[in-house]
Design an enzyme around this catalytic site. Structure first.
Site, mmCIF file in Angstrom:
data_model
loop_
_atom_site.group_PDB
_atom_site.id
_atom_site.type_symbol
_atom_site.label_atom_id
_atom_site.label_comp_id
_atom_site.label_asym_id
_atom_site.label_seq_id
_atom_site.Cartn_x
_atom_site.Cartn_y
_atom_site.Cartn_z
ATOM 1 N N HIS A 134 -5.302 -3.404 5.844
ATOM 2 C CA HIS A 134 -4.758 -3.796 4.532
ATOM 3 C C HIS A 134 -5.861 -4.331 3.629
ATOM 4 O O HIS A 134 -5.688 -5.316 2.933
ATOM 5 C CB HIS A 134 -3.658 -4.845 4.735
ATOM 6 N N ASP A 136 0.832 -1.202 0.000
ATOM 7 C CA ASP A 136 0.000 0.000 0.000
ATOM 8 C C ASP A 136 0.873 1.260 0.000
ATOM 9 O O ASP A 136 0.554 2.253 -0.653
ATOM 10 C CB ASP A 136 -0.926 0.012 1.219
#
Length: 324
Positions: free
Chosen positions: A184, A157
Site C-alpha cells: 500500500h 487503491d
C-alpha cells in the site's frame, strides 16, 4: 453486528458517518484524544441524530493515557475495530522515524483490542501500512491470538484503479473490479488490470502510465489540497467498503476483497491479494492468478522494496511487547 471503535479525526469522521448508517452496525463507539479539534463526544452526539438504528457513544482519552488501561468500556464487545490513526510524515522525517511514531500509536490501540476484544477483526489504516500491519500482527501472535483478525486496509487503491479504468474505457464503474496486490505504498501497489474484463481491453502501451497513476494518486490529492490535507473522504469511503465486507463475513456471508494480511502465497510473509472473509476474519488468502508480462515484471521489481518494509515491521515487533 455489534460495535466498532474508531477515531473521529480527518478521515474518521466521514468513516464514522458511513458506519453509523450501515444497516448491520448496531452500536458505534468513536474515540479520540481530548486534544482533538472536535471532541469525540460532539462527533458522537452529531451522529446519534441520524435516523438509523445505530447507537453512538463517544470516548476521549488524554495523550498520556494507555488504551489498555482506559478503553475497556469502549472496546469490550466490539466485532470490528477500524483504526484510522497516525501522524503524516513531516519534513526531514524518514520512513524509519514515521514507523516508530505510528507503530507506537497503533500499538496503544491494538494492545487494548488484544485485551478487551481479542475476537474482533482489527482493520488498520495506519501508515506505513506495509510495516505497521506486520508489526501489529506479530505482536498479536505473541499474545497467542489469531493473526487472521489483523487486516491492512488497501481498498482505496482498488477504488482508484476502478475509477481510472472506467474513465479510460467507459465501462460501467460498478462492473469494474481491479485486484490490487503487493502493498500500500508507491511501487508496491500493483494493479492487475489484466484480470478485469474492462481493464484487459486497455492497450498494453497504456498500462504503465495507468499503473503509475494508481501508485501516485494519493500524491495528487495532497498537491490539489495545497498541503492542507490528504485523501480523507475517499479513504473513509474505502474504509467503509472494507468494513462492509468484513461485517458480511462475520455474519456468515463469505465475501471477497483485496487486503494486506499475513500470507503464504509468495515468498513474503505479508502481502495484499484477494481475501475471503468469514466468521473468523480472514478465511482464505487467494493465489495471484495469471499475470500479464507487465505485471510479472512489476511484481519481481517491487518485491525487494516490500520485503524491506515488512522487515522494518518485524524488527519493531521483535523489540516490543503488548502490555499484560
Amino acid at each position: 453486528i455489534g460495535r466498532r471503535g474508531g477515531r473521529p479525526g480527518a478521515p474518521a469522521q466521514p468513516l464514522c458517518m458511513l458506519m453509523a448508517s450501515h444497516p448491520d452496525v448496531a452500536e458505534l463507539c468513536v474515540y479520540d484524544l481530548t486534544v482533538s479539534m472536535v471532541p469525540a463526544a460532539g462527533v458522537a452526539a452529531d451522529l446519534s441524530h441520524l435516523n438509523t438504528k445505530c447507537k453512538v457513544t463517544g470516548y476521549a482519552f488524554e495523550v498520556a493515557d494507555k488504551a489498555v488501561e482506559k478503553a475497556g468500556e469502549c472496546l469490550t464487545g466490539c466485532h470490528l475495530v477500524l483504526v484510522p490513526a497516525g501522524m503524516p510524515r513531516k519534513p526531514g522525517m524518514d520512513r524509519k522515524d514515521l514507523l516508530k511514531v505510528n507503530a507506537d500509536i497503533a500499538k496503544n490501540i491494538v494492545e487494548a483490542c488484544a485485551k478487551f476484544c481479542p475476537e474482533a477483526v482489527v482493520a488498520l489504516i495506519v501508515n506505513p501500512v506495509n510495516s505497521v500491519v506486520p508489526a501489529m500482527c506479530e505482536l498479536w501472535k505473541k499474545k497467542g491470538l489469531n493473526p487472521r483478525r489483523i487486516v491492512g486496509v488497501t481498498t482505496l487503491d482498488i477504488l482508484r484503479a476502478n475509477k481510472f479504468v472506467h474513465e479510460v474505457t467507459g465501462a460501467p464503474v460498478d462492473q469494474i473490479e481491479i485486484p490490487i496486490i503487493g502493498g500500500h505504498a508507491g511501487t508496491t501497489i500493483l494493479p492487475l488490470f489484466s484480470q478485469d474484463k474492462a481493464g484487459a481491453t486497455i492497450p498494453a502501451e497504456q498500462i504503465p502510465d495507468l499503473d503509475a497513476k494508481v501508485q501516485n494518486a494519493g500524491t495528487v490529492v495532497v498537491e490539489k489540497k495545497a498541503g492542507k490535507g490528504s485523501a480523507t473522504l475517499s479513504m473513509a469511503f474505502a474504509g467503509a467498503r472494507l468494513a462492509r465486507v468484513v461485517l458480511a463475513g462475520l455474519s456468515g456471508v463469505e465475501t471477497t476483497e483485496c487486503a494486506y494480511v499475513e500470507s503464504t502465497i509468495t515468498d513474503l510473509p505479508y502481502f495484499a491479494s484477494k481475501v475471503t472473509f468469514g466468521p473468523e476474519g480472514v478465511k482464505t488468502v487467494h493465489p495471484l492468478g495469471d499475470l500479464s508480462a507487465h505485471e510479472k515484471t512489476r511484481l519481481d521489481a517491487m518485491m525487494p522494496t516490500l520485503k524491506e518494509e515488512i522487515q522494518a515491521g518485524l524488527d519493531y515487533a521483535a523489540v516490543n511487547e503488548f502490555a499484560a
